[in-house]
Design a protein around this motif. Structure first.
Motif, PDB file in Angstrom:
ATOM      1  N   ARG A  48       0.829  -1.204   0.000  1.00  0.00           N
ATOM      2  CA  ARG A  48       0.000   0.000   0.000  1.00  0.00           C
ATOM      3  C   ARG A  48       0.865   1.255   0.000  1.00  0.00           C
TER       4      ARG A  48
ATOM      5  N   GLU B  92      -3.713  -1.579   5.286  1.00  0.00           N
ATOM      6  CA  GLU B  92      -4.741  -2.602   5.410  1.00  0.00           C
ATOM      7  C   GLU B  92      -4.340  -3.688   6.396  1.00  0.00           C
TER       8      GLU B  92
ATOM      9  N   ASN C  88       1.956   0.380   4.315  1.00  0.00           N
ATOM     10  CA  ASN C  88       2.189   1.521   3.433  1.00  0.00           C
ATOM     11  C   ASN C  88       3.625   2.016   3.558  1.00  0.00           C
TER      12      ASN C  88
ATOM     13  N   LEU D 241      -1.136   5.660   1.079  1.00  0.00           N
ATOM     14  CA  LEU D 241      -2.419   4.974   1.134  1.00  0.00           C
ATOM     15  C   LEU D 241      -2.687   4.479   2.548  1.00  0.00           C
TER      16      LEU D 241
ATOM     17  N   GLY E 115      -0.331  -5.255   2.972  1.00  0.00           N
ATOM     18  CA  GLY E 115      -1.192  -4.257   3.589  1.00  0.00           C
ATOM     19  C   GLY E 115      -0.480  -3.088   4.225  1.00  0.00           C
TER      20      GLY E 115
END
Length: 310
Positions: free
Chosen positions: A205, A269, A247, A266, A245
C-alpha cells in the motif's frame, strides 16, 4: 530481555554553517549496575557481555525526524547491535532546506555515478562514534551495516561500497530508480553500489512511491522496488520482503501528518504495529546472519511478509 538504552551525540558532516551538524541518537545494549553514577547521570554503560558490538547507521527519509524510527532502532539494538539514527538540516535541492541524510546530487549524475558516495555524511557519522566515552571499547567499526527509509535507503544503496567495513544493507520503501532531472533517461534503475547482501522491504500500500512516478519520467506508475531487486542487485543473499497491507510509513511511529509526504500515502490494510514488528524481526535476523556472522537463516512472518530470495 536485552536492556536497550540511548544517548545523544553530534557529528560535523560538512557544509556551510549552521547546516553541517548532524544530531545523533545512539541505541545500544546496556547493563545497569545500580551505581550512584547511573542514578545521578541517567547514563547506563554498554553491556560488556556482547561487546564489541557491530554498528548500524540508519538514514531517515527526507523531512522525517529520527524519533519516529525508535521502535525499529531499539528492536535492532536488542539483537546485539549499536544503532545510530540522526537528524541533519541541510539543503535538499533548488534552495530548499529540510531534514535530510545529505545527498551529493553531482555524484548521482551520468558520468560521475559510481565514483563516490552520494551521501558524504556517512563516514562523518561513523567517525563521531569514536569520541563517545561511554561506548569506548563497545563498538566494532569493522562490522557495519547501513539502513534507510525512502530516500535515506536510496543514498545507502548508492554509497555503501565506499564505506569501509559495511557487511550488509537494508531499506524500506526505497529503490534506485533515478529522477530525470539529474540527466538520466526515463525509467532508469541505477546499479546499487553495495558489494554486500541487501534486504529491501516494501508495502503493498505504498502511495508515496506511486505518487512519485512522474519524477522518473514514467507515464504510468511501476514498481521501482521490485525493479531494483531484480535489476540493481546481484548478490545471491539479497532478499525482497513485500509486507502485505503496509504503506510507505510502516516503519515510522508515529507518522507526522505535518511534514514529509505522508499525505500521498495509502491507508494501511494491516496493523502498522504488527507490520513494523515483523519487518524489524526480519532485519534483525538478516543482520545477525550477515554482520554478526551467526548461523541463522533470516525468516519472516508468513502471515505478513512475502519473502523473496534469489
Amino acid at each position: 530481555m536485552t536492556n536497550v538504552r540511548s544517548l545523544w551525540w553530534s557529528a560535523d558532516t560538512g557544509g556551510p554553517a549552521p547546516f553541517g551538524t548532524a544530531h545523533l541518537k545512539v541505541y545500544y545494549p546496556a547493563r545497569a549496575e545500580g551505581t550512584d553514577a547511573e542514578r545521578l547521570s541517567g547514563e547506563i554503560p554498554a553491556d560488556p557481555r556482547g561487546a564489541p558490538y557491530p554498528v548500524v547507521v540508519f538514514c531517515s527519509g527526507v523531512n522525517v525526524e529520527q524519533a519516529v524510527y525508535r521502535p525499529l532502532a531499539a528492536g535492532i539494538a536488542a539483537a546485539g547491535f549499536v544503532v545510530v539514527t540522526f537528524d541533519r538540516v541541510a539543503e535538499l535541492f533548488g534552495g530548499r532546506y529540510g531534514l535530510t541524510p545529505g545527498v551529493d546530487l553531482d555524484a548521482a549524475r551520468p558520468g560521475t555515478y559510481g565514483t563516490r558516495p552520494t551521501c558524504p555524511a556517512l563516514p562523518a557519522v561513523l567517525d563521531a562514534l569514536d569520541r563517545i566515552d561511554l561506548l569506548k571499547g563497545s563498538l566494532d567499526l569493522t562490522r557495519i551495516a547501513l539502513g534507510g527509509h525512502s530516500a535515506g535507503g536510496t543514498v545507502v544503496l548508492q554509497s555503501a561500497r565506499f564505506v569501509p567495513g559495511v557487511r550488509a544493507c537494508f531499506g524500506y520503501g526505497t529503490h534506485t530508480m533515478v529522477a530525470t532531472m539529474l540527466g538520466w533517461p526515463a525509467g532508469t534503475v541505477l546499479p546499487a553500489q553495495a558489494g554486500c547482501p541487501v534486504l529491501l522491504g516494501v508495502g503493498t500500500r505504498d502511495g508515496v512511491i506511486m505518487g512519485s512516478s512522474d519524477r522518473y519520467g514514467q507515464d504510468a506508475p511501476s514498481d521501482p522496488v521490485t525493479r531494483t531487486f531484480t535489476e540493481a542487485l546481484h548478490d545471491p543473499r539479497d532478499l525482497l520482503a513485500v509486507v502485505r497491507g503496509a504503506n510507505h510509513f510502516a516503519v515510522a511511529d508515529p507518522v507526522d501528518p505535518t511534514a514529509a509526504r505522508a499525505f500521498l500515502d495509502l491507508p494501511p490494510e494491516t496493523d502498522p504495529a504488527e507490520a513494523r514488528r515483523a519487518f524489524t524481526d526480519l532485519v534483525a535476523g538478516f543482520l545477525r546472519a550477515h554482520v554478526r556472522g551467526e548461523d541463522v537463516k533470516p525468516s519472516a512472518d508468513p502471515a505478513l511478509i512475502d519473502l523473496r530470495r534469489r
